[in-house]
Design an enzyme around this catalytic site. Structure first.
Site, PDB file in Angstrom:
ATOM      1  N   TYR A 137       0.586  -1.198   0.010  1.00  0.00           N
ATOM      2  CA  TYR A 137       0.091  -0.013   0.035  1.00  0.00           C
ATOM      3  C   TYR A 137       0.904   1.314   0.066  1.00  0.00           C
ATOM      4  O   TYR A 137       0.301   2.286   0.209  1.00  0.00           O
ATOM      5  CB  TYR A 137      -1.012   0.011   1.280  1.00  0.00           C
ATOM      6  CG  TYR A 137      -2.213  -0.893   1.126  1.00  0.00           C
ATOM      7  CD1 TYR A 137      -2.256  -1.985   0.146  1.00  0.00           C
ATOM      8  CD2 TYR A 137      -3.435  -0.691   1.903  1.00  0.00           C
ATOM      9  CE1 TYR A 137      -3.266  -2.878  -0.315  1.00  0.00           C
ATOM     10  CE2 TYR A 137      -4.399  -1.603   1.665  1.00  0.00           C
ATOM     11  CZ  TYR A 137      -4.352  -2.570   0.718  1.00  0.00           C
ATOM     12  OH  TYR A 137      -5.395  -3.351   0.740  1.00  0.00           O
ATOM     13  N   LYS A 211       2.339 -14.119   3.948  1.00  0.00           N
ATOM     14  CA  LYS A 211       2.101 -15.219   2.829  1.00  0.00           C
ATOM     15  C   LYS A 211       3.624 -15.325   2.589  1.00  0.00           C
ATOM     16  O   LYS A 211       4.094 -15.278   1.174  1.00  0.00           O
ATOM     17  CB  LYS A 211       1.373 -14.482   1.856  1.00  0.00           C
ATOM     18  CG  LYS A 211       1.240 -15.415   0.693  1.00  0.00           C
ATOM     19  CD  LYS A 211      -0.135 -16.441   0.916  1.00  0.00           C
ATOM     20  CE  LYS A 211      -0.057 -17.666  -0.153  1.00  0.00           C
ATOM     21  NZ  LYS A 211      -1.118 -18.701   0.127  1.00  0.00           N
ATOM     22  N   ASP A 244      -4.479 -16.945   3.820  1.00  0.00           N
ATOM     23  CA  ASP A 244      -5.525 -17.883   3.154  1.00  0.00           C
ATOM     24  C   ASP A 244      -6.108 -18.723   4.350  1.00  0.00           C
ATOM     25  O   ASP A 244      -7.468 -18.759   4.577  1.00  0.00           O
ATOM     26  CB  ASP A 244      -5.088 -18.609   2.008  1.00  0.00           C
ATOM     27  CG  ASP A 244      -3.615 -18.953   2.022  1.00  0.00           C
ATOM     28  OD1 ASP A 244      -3.002 -18.885   3.127  1.00  0.00           O
ATOM     29  OD2 ASP A 244      -3.351 -19.890   1.015  1.00  0.00           O
ATOM     30  N   ASP A 268      -6.204  -5.315   5.918  1.00  0.00           N
ATOM     31  CA  ASP A 268      -7.308  -4.499   5.118  1.00  0.00           C
ATOM     32  C   ASP A 268      -8.404  -5.655   4.823  1.00  0.00           C
ATOM     33  O   ASP A 268      -9.733  -5.571   5.304  1.00  0.00           O
ATOM     34  CB  ASP A 268      -6.929  -4.015   3.958  1.00  0.00           C
ATOM     35  CG  ASP A 268      -7.998  -3.004   3.383  1.00  0.00           C
ATOM     36  OD1 ASP A 268      -8.920  -2.983   3.887  1.00  0.00           O
ATOM     37  OD2 ASP A 268      -7.671  -2.591   2.179  1.00  0.00           O
ATOM     38  N   ASP A 272     -12.108  -6.210   7.310  1.00  0.00           N
ATOM     39  CA  ASP A 272     -13.751  -6.575   6.748  1.00  0.00           C
ATOM     40  C   ASP A 272     -14.408  -7.719   7.016  1.00  0.00           C
ATOM     41  O   ASP A 272     -15.386  -7.555   7.578  1.00  0.00           O
ATOM     42  CB  ASP A 272     -13.637  -6.269   5.146  1.00  0.00           C
ATOM     43  CG  ASP A 272     -13.712  -4.669   4.632  1.00  0.00           C
ATOM     44  OD1 ASP A 272     -13.153  -4.069   5.622  1.00  0.00           O
ATOM     45  OD2 ASP A 272     -14.254  -4.750   3.627  1.00  0.00           O
TER      46      ASP A 272
HETATM   47 MG    MG Z   1     -10.985  -1.894   3.867  1.00  0.00          MG
END
Ligand code: MG
Ligand code: NAI
Length: 378
Positions: A137, A211, A244, A268, A272
């Protein structure tokens, strides 16, 4: 009497509605806990942008910096091109104040619908500590067509600056690429924050997400820093989770998680998932924290244009973000009162907005929580 100066940025859409309830509840807590909050309102957001063409200037940031914290609603407006306000306001604040911790408690309260069958509030109670400034990001990447291309990429951060001069030679018709960066200091400070949080809250498991089996350099480095930091906390158990696998596990057995520390991008995604486990966007509060600087507290949700102006948004995420702000300011007892008041109002079940199965209005939920704060005091 302690006095806190708080920059208030209600923003757009449902932002001002839920912020009004947050202010109401926090003012009530300040009365019973004997401190003062001095709110300083700033009208940054879509209206300001459409009128002036400005999002947030350096001067604005310096003005905001004079405060002890920022209480933020949400931004975003269908009339403004996506990204302008997010980058021009939200990300600017996060980077300017180097708010490197994105703290997201995931807690299911009683009487809130959860999409997981057979899981209850005891099972869903963990905190995600997301790195907020690095990883994929950092926003550097580019495109190259067939042949030779030069790329110059640069990141400027409070901690460091990095420049990449790329000589690209490609026989593909077109490629796009993105660079992810994790620094030693950047990883260490967030991982340390997670361990300190576990210690403070007397929790004994810190799970690290990566990962490293595929993106070996960036996340291999993260793993190395995590292992190094873990040595300083012998009383706390640790584990590595692939992103994962942890997504599956957060559905299958959320009860085992306590503190999860993660690089930016995976954080991120996981948060959610976390928000829906705790009943959706209306329930999820968050902090963008710089432990030595100006931190910003906000709900996870956006400006919700589909319900804006109807007076039906759930103010609880905003109110819980307010509790996080009090905790960061050192008003731990006040923070607990707010969380308990939300918990009690939900338990009683009389005041709930539509998103969590009720039909109350935003203002009535805020009133009920403020009233409960008074009752808890007695
Ligand atoms: Mg978000
Ligand atoms: P959103 O979070 O605004 O809405 C997603 C869904 O959740 C909608 O159905 C909405 O009605 C519902 N929802 C959100 N907050 C709620 C609340 N307090 N009570 C009840 N229901 C609630 O995300 P969306 O629709 O993707 O984005 C809308 C705008 O917000 C966009 O401009 C987006 O860029 C911006 N945004 C801003 C954020 C911020 O300020 N931190 C974060 C996310 C989006």
């Amino acid at each position: 009497m302690p006095k806190y100066k708080i920059a208030l940025l209600p923003g757009d859409g449902v932002g001002p509605d839920v912020v009004a309830e947050g202010v109401k509840v926090l003012d009530t807590v300040s009365e019973i806990r004997n401190f003062i909050i001095e709110w300083r309102k700033f009208d940054f957001g879509a209206e300001h942008y459409l009128k002036t063409g400005e999002t947030l200037t350096e001067e604005n940031l310096k003005e905001i910096e004079k405060n002890d914290a920022i209480y933020f609603g949400a931004i975003g407006d269908p009339r403004v091109k996506p990204g302008i306000l997010e980058q021009g306001i939200l990300l600017k604040v996060r980077f300017y104040f180097d708010e490197y911790v994105n703290l997201r408690p995931v807690r299911l309260f009683e009487n809130v619908p959860c999409p997981l069958k057979d899981k209850n509030p005891r099972d869903i109670n963990f905190t995600v500590v997301r790195e907020n400034t690095e990883d994929f990001y950092v926003g550097i990447g580019g495109r190259a067509k067939k042949g030779k291309t030069k790329g110059e990429l640069e990141i400027l951060r409070e901690l460091y600056s990095v420049k990449f001069n790329l000589d690209i030679e490609s026989d593909a018709d077109e490629i796009a690429y993105q660079i992810g960066v994790i620094s030693r200091k950047g990883a260490d400070r967030i991982i340390k924050y997670a361990f300190e949080l576990a210690k403070r809250k007397k929790l004994n498991l810190v799970s690290s997400v990566d990962k490293a089996n595929v993106i070996t350099d960036v996340y291999g480095f993260w793993r190395e820093r995590f292992s190094g930091m873990a040595k300083n906390y012998p009383g706390i158990q640790t584990e590595f989770c692939y992103v994962d696998a942890i997504n599956m596990d957060l559905i299958r057995r959320p009860e085992r998680y306590q503190v999860i520390v993660t690089p930016n991008m995976f954080g991120d995604i996981i948060t959610d998932l976390g928000a829906i486990l705790q009943g959706g966007m209306g329930m999820a509060g968050s902090g963008n924290i710089n432990p030595n600087g100006v931190s910003m507290f906000e709900p996870v949700h956006g400006s919700a244009p589909d319900i804006a102006g109807k007076g039906i948004a759930n103010p609880m995420a905003q109110i819980l973000a307010g509790a996080m702000m009090l905790e960061e300011l050192g008003e731990e007892k006040g923070a607990k009162v707010v969380v308990n008041a939300v918990e009690e109002v939900l338990k009683e079940g009389r005041f709930r907005t539509r998103d969590i199965g009720g039909s109350s209005r935003t203002k009535d939920v805020g009133d009920a929580i403020a009233k409960k704060v008074y009752e808890i005091k007695q």
